[in-house]
Write an enzyme that holds these catalytic residues in place. Structure first.
Site, PDB file in Angstrom:
ATOM      1  N   ASN A   1       0.905  -1.286   0.030  1.00  0.00           N
ATOM      2  CA  ASN A   1      -0.015   0.097  -0.042  1.00  0.00           C
ATOM      3  C   ASN A   1       0.778   1.114  -0.078  1.00  0.00           C
ATOM      4  OD1 ASN A   1      -1.581   2.163   0.993  1.00  0.00           O
ATOM      5  ND2 ASN A   1      -3.090   0.846   1.702  1.00  0.00           N
TER       6      ASN A   1
ATOM      7  N   ASP B   1      -1.033  -4.215  10.051  1.00  0.00           N
ATOM      8  CA  ASP B   1      -2.447  -4.465   9.808  1.00  0.00           C
ATOM      9  C   ASP B   1      -3.348  -3.297  10.399  1.00  0.00           C
ATOM     10  OD1 ASP B   1      -4.053  -6.096   8.212  1.00  0.00           O
ATOM     11  OD2 ASP B   1      -5.313  -6.218  10.088  1.00  0.00           O
TER      12      ASP B   1
ATOM     13  N   ASP C   1     -10.012   8.382   5.507  1.00  0.00           N
ATOM     14  CA  ASP C   1      -9.613   9.488   6.262  1.00  0.00           C
ATOM     15  C   ASP C   1     -10.913  10.571   6.075  1.00  0.00           C
ATOM     16  OD1 ASP C   1      -7.353   8.704   7.329  1.00  0.00           O
ATOM     17  OD2 ASP C   1      -6.069   9.675   5.722  1.00  0.00           O
TER      18      ASP C   1
HETATM   19  P1  IMP Z   1      -4.848  -3.792   5.419  1.00  0.00           P
HETATM   20  O1  IMP Z   1      -4.182  -3.598   6.698  1.00  0.00           O
HETATM   21  O2  IMP Z   1      -4.160  -3.973   4.237  1.00  0.00           O
HETATM   22  O3  IMP Z   1      -5.923  -4.758   5.374  1.00  0.00           O
HETATM   23  O4  IMP Z   1      -5.689  -2.638   5.033  1.00  0.00           O
HETATM   24  C1  IMP Z   1      -6.077  -1.408   5.933  1.00  0.00           C
HETATM   25  C2  IMP Z   1      -7.340  -0.619   5.417  1.00  0.00           C
HETATM   26  O5  IMP Z   1      -7.715   0.089   6.523  1.00  0.00           O
HETATM   27  C3  IMP Z   1      -6.710   0.338   4.090  1.00  0.00           C
HETATM   28  O6  IMP Z   1      -6.925  -0.139   2.979  1.00  0.00           O
HETATM   29  C4  IMP Z   1      -7.653   1.439   4.488  1.00  0.00           C
HETATM   30  O7  IMP Z   1      -9.017   1.124   3.828  1.00  0.00           O
HETATM   31  C5  IMP Z   1      -8.062   1.544   5.999  1.00  0.00           C
HETATM   32  N1  IMP Z   1      -6.949   2.166   6.809  1.00  0.00           N
HETATM   33  C6  IMP Z   1      -5.989   1.931   7.554  1.00  0.00           C
HETATM   34  N2  IMP Z   1      -5.415   3.056   8.028  1.00  0.00           N
HETATM   35  C7  IMP Z   1      -5.896   4.110   7.399  1.00  0.00           C
HETATM   36  C8  IMP Z   1      -5.548   5.536   7.673  1.00  0.00           C
HETATM   37  O8  IMP Z   1      -4.712   5.794   8.034  1.00  0.00           O
HETATM   38  N3  IMP Z   1      -6.572   6.261   6.761  1.00  0.00           N
HETATM   39  C9  IMP Z   1      -7.494   5.623   6.267  1.00  0.00           C
HETATM   40  N4  IMP Z   1      -7.811   4.318   5.944  1.00  0.00           N
HETATM   41  C10 IMP Z   1      -7.172   3.629   6.643  1.00  0.00           C
END
Ligand code: IMP
Length: 211
Positions: A18, A78, A164
């Protein structure tokens, strides 16, 4: 006769694909005594399935998977959004919420619709970030951090990423998407978690691991 000791800078793999997360993490870890590497160096490595039910387990599983696949000292995180009136949803499903084709506008619409269906005009929410640092099979460090807020009455702002625009942070009276990157980092779940990692790394216990 003097011996020449070659002591290369140890490497640290930030194991996420990401780009938004990488930007925030790199900002938080800038200047640490490690050479930061990303998964760009392993373009054919497929991501692991995220099957665990908690952020902590998912972070650990990802760090173990990438450490085993690359042989690097690895940090994985995560994270996600938990909305109180939706019983913690989308939670660990935050990235996948609404299905693989759903945009963030679609995800926001689903959230507002679900809140309306519950008659919940206002609700508290939190972002969670769990991280794990693994070397080989060894879990060296694990932490989790949260930032508490509310779901905004509608999406606002163009900064940040993901959820956000709908996360209102009361002390600043703005959504996270209305904050500068520095303001977001100062209070965010990810900023806090990676500052804890930074303190751990700077204390030195891993500096000899891959030297
Ligand atoms: P993962 O950790 O790859 O499963 O994905 C985490 C998901 O949570 C991201 O793709 C976002 O949709 C959301 N997310 C995590 N941190 C943030 C942040 O700082 N701002 C906005 N969305 C977040």
């Amino acid at each position: 006769m003097s011996r020449i000791v070659y002591n290369p800078t140890p490497r640290l793999l930030i194991a996420t694909t990401n780009r938004d997360k990488i930007g925030e993490i790199a900002q938080e870890l800038s200047g640490i005594p490690y050479a930061i590497v990303t998964l760009d160096a392993w373009p054919h490595l497929s991501p692991p399935a995220e099957t665990a039910r908690t952020f902590n387990e998912n972070a650990r599983d990802k760090a173990r998977y990438y450490a085993a696949a690359t042989g690097e000292l690895t940090v994985a995180e995560d994270s996600g959004l938990e909305i109180e009136r939706l019983d913690g949803a989308p939670g660990v499903e935050s990235a996948r919420f609404g299905g693989p084709a759903a945009s963030y506008a679609d995800k926001f619409a689903l959230i507002y619709e679900a809140l309306r269906a519950k008659g919940a005009a206002d609700t508290t929410a939190r972002f969670v970030c769990a991280l794990a640092l693994v070397n080989g099979r060894q879990l060296l460090f694990q932490t989790a951090a949260i930032v508490e807020g509310r779901i905004a009455s509608g999406p606002r702002g163009s900064g940040g990423f993901g959820y956000d625009p709908i996360f209102f942070y009361p002390p600043f009276q703005r959504t996270l998407a209305e904050l500068s990157p520095q303001e977001k980092a100062s209070i965010s779940h990810r900023g806090q978690a990676f500052r804890a990692l930074r303190r751990f790394l700077e204390a030195g216990p891993t500096s000899r691991l891959n030297a």
